[in-house]
Design a protein around this motif. Structure first.
Motif, mmCIF file in Angstrom:
data_model
loop_
_atom_site.group_PDB
_atom_site.id
_atom_site.type_symbol
_atom_site.label_atom_id
_atom_site.label_comp_id
_atom_site.label_asym_id
_atom_site.label_seq_id
_atom_site.Cartn_x
_atom_site.Cartn_y
_atom_site.Cartn_z
ATOM 1 N N LEU A 1 5.036 -1.786 -3.661
ATOM 2 C CA LEU A 1 4.915 -0.559 -4.451
ATOM 3 C C LEU A 1 4.483 -0.858 -5.888
ATOM 4 O O LEU A 1 4.479 0.040 -6.731
ATOM 5 C CB LEU A 1 6.251 0.192 -4.455
ATOM 6 N N TYR B 1 1.164 1.639 4.038
ATOM 7 C CA TYR B 1 1.764 2.964 4.195
ATOM 8 C C TYR B 1 1.809 3.714 2.858
ATOM 9 O O TYR B 1 1.635 4.938 2.816
ATOM 10 C CB TYR B 1 3.173 2.841 4.763
ATOM 11 N N ASP B 2 2.029 2.978 1.765
ATOM 12 C CA ASP B 2 2.060 3.618 0.455
ATOM 13 C C ASP B 2 0.686 4.193 0.108
ATOM 14 O O ASP B 2 0.592 5.295 -0.448
ATOM 15 C CB ASP B 2 2.492 2.602 -0.600
ATOM 16 N N ALA B 3 -0.374 3.469 0.440
ATOM 17 C CA ALA B 3 -1.728 3.961 0.186
ATOM 18 C C ALA B 3 -2.030 5.213 1.005
ATOM 19 O O ALA B 3 -2.818 6.061 0.583
ATOM 20 C CB ALA B 3 -2.752 2.873 0.498
ATOM 21 N N GLU B 4 -1.384 5.333 2.163
ATOM 22 C CA GLU B 4 -1.563 6.507 3.027
ATOM 23 C C GLU B 4 -0.604 7.636 2.669
ATOM 24 O O GLU B 4 -0.603 8.680 3.324
ATOM 25 C CB GLU B 4 -1.339 6.106 4.486
ATOM 26 N N ASP B 5 0.262 7.401 1.651
ATOM 27 C CA ASP B 5 1.314 8.360 1.290
ATOM 28 C C ASP B 5 2.238 8.651 2.469
ATOM 29 O O ASP B 5 2.698 9.777 2.663
ATOM 30 C CB ASP B 5 0.703 9.669 0.771
ATOM 31 N N ASP B 6 2.501 7.614 3.244
ATOM 32 C CA ASP B 6 3.365 7.729 4.425
ATOM 33 C C ASP B 6 4.737 7.146 4.093
ATOM 34 O O ASP B 6 5.002 5.966 4.326
ATOM 35 C CB ASP B 6 2.717 6.993 5.604
ATOM 36 N N GLU B 7 5.602 7.990 3.527
ATOM 37 C CA GLU B 7 6.926 7.512 3.123
ATOM 38 C C GLU B 7 7.789 7.160 4.326
ATOM 39 O O GLU B 7 8.621 6.250 4.266
ATOM 40 C CB GLU B 7 7.622 8.549 2.250
ATOM 41 N N ASN C 1 -3.087 -2.187 0.163
ATOM 42 C CA ASN C 1 -3.475 -0.859 -0.345
ATOM 43 C C ASN C 1 -4.860 -0.468 0.163
ATOM 44 O O ASN C 1 -5.083 0.664 0.597
ATOM 45 C CB ASN C 1 -3.494 -0.871 -1.878
ATOM 46 N N ARG D 1 -6.122 2.634 2.654
ATOM 47 C CA ARG D 1 -7.115 3.631 2.244
ATOM 48 C C ARG D 1 -8.404 3.526 3.060
ATOM 49 O O ARG D 1 -9.342 4.296 2.834
ATOM 50 C CB ARG D 1 -7.453 3.459 0.761
ATOM 51 N N GLN E 1 13.629 9.080 -3.231
ATOM 52 C CA GLN E 1 12.774 9.849 -2.328
ATOM 53 C C GLN E 1 12.466 9.096 -1.035
ATOM 54 O O GLN E 1 12.184 9.719 0.000
ATOM 55 C CB GLN E 1 11.448 10.226 -3.021
ATOM 56 N N HIS E 2 12.548 7.768 -1.077
ATOM 57 C CA HIS E 2 12.297 6.994 0.140
ATOM 58 C C HIS E 2 13.518 6.955 1.054
ATOM 59 O O HIS E 2 13.384 6.634 2.237
ATOM 60 C CB HIS E 2 11.865 5.570 -0.222
#
Length: 290
Positions: free
Chosen positions: A130, A52-58, A275, A279, A194-195
């Protein structure tokens, strides 16, 4: 640093008495089997959060971590009675009465640590995904120092504290788990606001819970199978007597130190692979895995 906690317990209890060391070897092995069985859900959080972090999906990484906490809480509540009322189970395993009594006293206190211990595992997996591994290291070092200080005070009765022996080691273990949890939670709240990880933590997310469960339960069973071999050897050593059981605890601690190197590398590979999966990068996925 994590192994330093167990090594410190072994060294200090060995100074105290062979009987105390044998009892805590039995009790901590019992705890560790249940802990590892329940940590599969925490381990499942790592690749999910990495993807999800690689997708910028917080939102996705928050959902996965929250449901990892939910599943860990549910498991901890299920096994907590097995900790508190461990004596009959240990007797069924054929352990000596004196060792069973001390081990049961240890688990009656240390067993409560299954709750913070599993929560810490989930949050450590989240932070490792992360690639914030250094903070995990320093929090674990802080926990190891806390464990050593509380052990020294309560096992032997130093610095004006009561001499509690095995129960002192249990209090130290529980204190260590609580300190670790506080450290991780404070870091997450201050550094990663931010999370908003704990927002509406009480709300169910059944789809994500099912996803974490599906990924986590095979990890739990696999880990249980691996750890069960070592746990069975400790039980068998208890059949031979107190001294063989205590000696076995020393030997296993020394052997376990070397395993930590490979565990760290495997966690790094998991994060890299997660990651790459997020992606949709198959070539990097292969490089991360190998």
């Amino acid at each position: 640093a994590q192994m330093a906690i167990g090594v410190t317990d072994t060294v200090m209890l060995g100074w105290y008495s062979v009987e105390a060391l044998a009892a805590v070897v039995l009790g901590s092995t019992y705890f560790f089997v249940l802990f590892i069985f329940g940590s599969g859900f925490a381990m499942a959080v790592m690749p999910l959060v990495a993807a999800y972090d690689a997708e910028d999906d917080e939102i996705g990484l928050r959902r996965a971590t929250r449901m990892g906490l939910w599943l860990s809480l549910g498991f901890a509540l299920l096994v907590l009675p097995l900790m508190i009322y461990a004596a009959p189970i240990l007797r069924l395993m054929g352990q000596q009465d004196a060792v069973v009594r001390d081990a049961a006293d240890y688990l009656a206190v240390a067993g409560w640590g299954i709750l913070p211990a599993l929560f810490v595992m989930v949050l450590k997996s989240y932070l490792a995904a992360l690639e914030r591994t250094q903070v995990v290291l320093w929090i674990t070092v802080l926990a190891a120092v806390t464990n050593a200080l509380v052990n020294y005070a309560l096992i032997f009765g130093n610095w004006g504290a009561p001499e509690l022996g095995v129960v002192g080691a249990a209090v130290a273990s529980l204190s260590t788990q609580i300190v670790s949890l506080l450290g991780v939670v404070v870091y997450v709240r201050l550094v990663l606001p931010q999370h908003d990880l704990f927002r509406r933590l009480w709300r169910a997310d059944w789809d994500m819970l099912a996803q974490v469960f599906r990924l986590g339960w095979p990890i739990s069973i696999t880990s249980l199978s691996e750890v069960g071999l070592f746990a069975a050897s400790a039980v068998m050593m208890g059949w031979l007597g107190t001294v063989p059981l205590a000696a076995h605890g020393i030997a296993v601690q020394l052997a376990s130190i070397t395993f930590m190197v490979h565990l760290g590398l495997s966690n790094a590979a998991t994060v890299r692979a997660g990651n790459a999966y997020g992606r949709r990068d198959p070539s990097h996925l292969a490089r991360g895995a190998w």
